[in-house]
Each structure stands twice: as structure tokens, then as C-alpha cells.
Design a protein around this motif. Sequence first.
Motif, PDB file in Angstrom:
ATOM      1  N   GLN A  80       0.836  -1.202   0.000  1.00  0.00           N
ATOM      2  CA  GLN A  80       0.000   0.000   0.000  1.00  0.00           C
ATOM      3  C   GLN A  80       0.873   1.255   0.000  1.00  0.00           C
ATOM      4  N   ALA A  81       1.926   1.254   0.810  1.00  0.00           N
ATOM      5  CA  ALA A  81       2.820   2.412   0.890  1.00  0.00           C
ATOM      6  C   ALA A  81       3.532   2.648  -0.449  1.00  0.00           C
ATOM      7  N   ALA A  82       3.972   1.581  -1.085  1.00  0.00           N
ATOM      8  CA  ALA A  82       4.642   1.715  -2.383  1.00  0.00           C
ATOM      9  C   ALA A  82       3.686   2.258  -3.436  1.00  0.00           C
ATOM     10  N   MET A  83       2.455   1.800  -3.405  1.00  0.00           N
ATOM     11  CA  MET A  83       1.460   2.282  -4.365  1.00  0.00           C
ATOM     12  C   MET A  83       1.136   3.757  -4.118  1.00  0.00           C
ATOM     13  N   GLU A  84       1.009   4.139  -2.858  1.00  0.00           N
ATOM     14  CA  GLU A  84       0.705   5.536  -2.525  1.00  0.00           C
ATOM     15  C   GLU A  84       1.859   6.462  -2.900  1.00  0.00           C
ATOM     16  N   ALA A  85       3.094   5.969  -2.799  1.00  0.00           N
ATOM     17  CA  ALA A  85       4.273   6.780  -3.107  1.00  0.00           C
ATOM     18  C   ALA A  85       4.548   6.877  -4.603  1.00  0.00           C
ATOM     19  N   ALA A  86       3.937   6.023  -5.385  1.00  0.00           N
ATOM     20  CA  ALA A  86       4.197   5.999  -6.826  1.00  0.00           C
ATOM     21  C   ALA A  86       3.729   7.295  -7.481  1.00  0.00           C
ATOM     22  N   ASP A  87       4.564   7.822  -8.353  1.00  0.00           N
ATOM     23  CA  ASP A  87       4.214   9.057  -9.049  1.00  0.00           C
ATOM     24  C   ASP A  87       3.717   8.785 -10.467  1.00  0.00           C
ATOM     25  N   GLY A  88       3.224   7.581 -10.667  1.00  0.00           N
ATOM     26  CA  GLY A  88       2.692   7.167 -11.961  1.00  0.00           C
ATOM     27  C   GLY A  88       2.371   5.686 -11.906  1.00  0.00           C
ATOM     28  N   PRO A  89       2.098   5.074 -13.042  1.00  0.00           N
ATOM     29  CA  PRO A  89       1.711   3.670 -13.062  1.00  0.00           C
ATOM     30  C   PRO A  89       2.833   2.727 -12.620  1.00  0.00           C
ATOM     31  N   VAL A  90       2.420   1.679 -11.925  1.00  0.00           N
ATOM     32  CA  VAL A  90       3.332   0.668 -11.395  1.00  0.00           C
ATOM     33  C   VAL A  90       3.254  -0.581 -12.265  1.00  0.00           C
ATOM     34  N   PHE A  91       4.414  -1.152 -12.564  1.00  0.00           N
ATOM     35  CA  PHE A  91       4.517  -2.430 -13.261  1.00  0.00           C
ATOM     36  C   PHE A  91       5.062  -3.419 -12.249  1.00  0.00           C
ATOM     37  N   ALA A  92       4.264  -4.418 -11.880  1.00  0.00           N
ATOM     38  CA  ALA A  92       4.667  -5.406 -10.878  1.00  0.00           C
ATOM     39  C   ALA A  92       4.752  -6.784 -11.518  1.00  0.00           C
TER      40      ALA A  92
END
Length: 109
Positions: A80-92
Motif C-alpha cells: 500500500q505504501a509503495a502504491m501511494e508513493a508511486a508518481d505514476g503507473p506501477v509495473f509489478a
Amino acid sequence: MQTKKLDDAITVAYQIAVEDVQAIRDQGFTVLMCNRPDGEDPGQPLWEDVKSAAEAVGLKTAFLPVSSREDAIAMKEPFQAAMEAADGPVFAYCRTGTRCEILWTLANS
């Protein structure tokens, strides 16, 4: 590279190769997240190698390895913290994308 868009913030995929990192960046992703522990399969790229390639092209990175149900539960808040800190789309990614999807489901429940 087979991908699955879960929502506008995250797309998940099977194990990537170091050579895939530039294409991931070129598709507009800003964060590369690995949800797979090193050493699960012979020939699997090490996270440090993928991370180095990602950082070299300007991607932020997150390493949240999951190998059990307990790991997934423990990684809910860091995810959740990583998603909230992302400044754009995440590729996991992980082996098949399933662990990434489980983390996303846990984080959104």
C-alpha cells in the motif's frame, strides 16, 4: 511479455528479463515492483540486476517478495505504501503475476 492491467495504477506480469526493463519504461510506467523472491527457479534474473537496469532508465523500484500466504499478509502495508508513493503507473511482476494480484487484492480490501 504478457501483462494484465488491474486498474489505472498497476499492471502485473509474468517474470520479466533484464532486457524488458527499457520497454516497461517506454510504456510509461514509473515504478518497477518485484513480488518474487530471488532463487525460485534456475535462470531467474536476480532482483539486483533488474533493479540496476530499472534505475539506469529512471524507474523507481520496490522489492516486496512473497512466497507464502503469511508473506502476502505481511507485505500488505508495504505494498500500500509503495502504491501511494508511486508518481505514476506501477509495473509489478512475479512468476505468473498471481502474487502481485493477491497483494493488490489485499491492499484494496
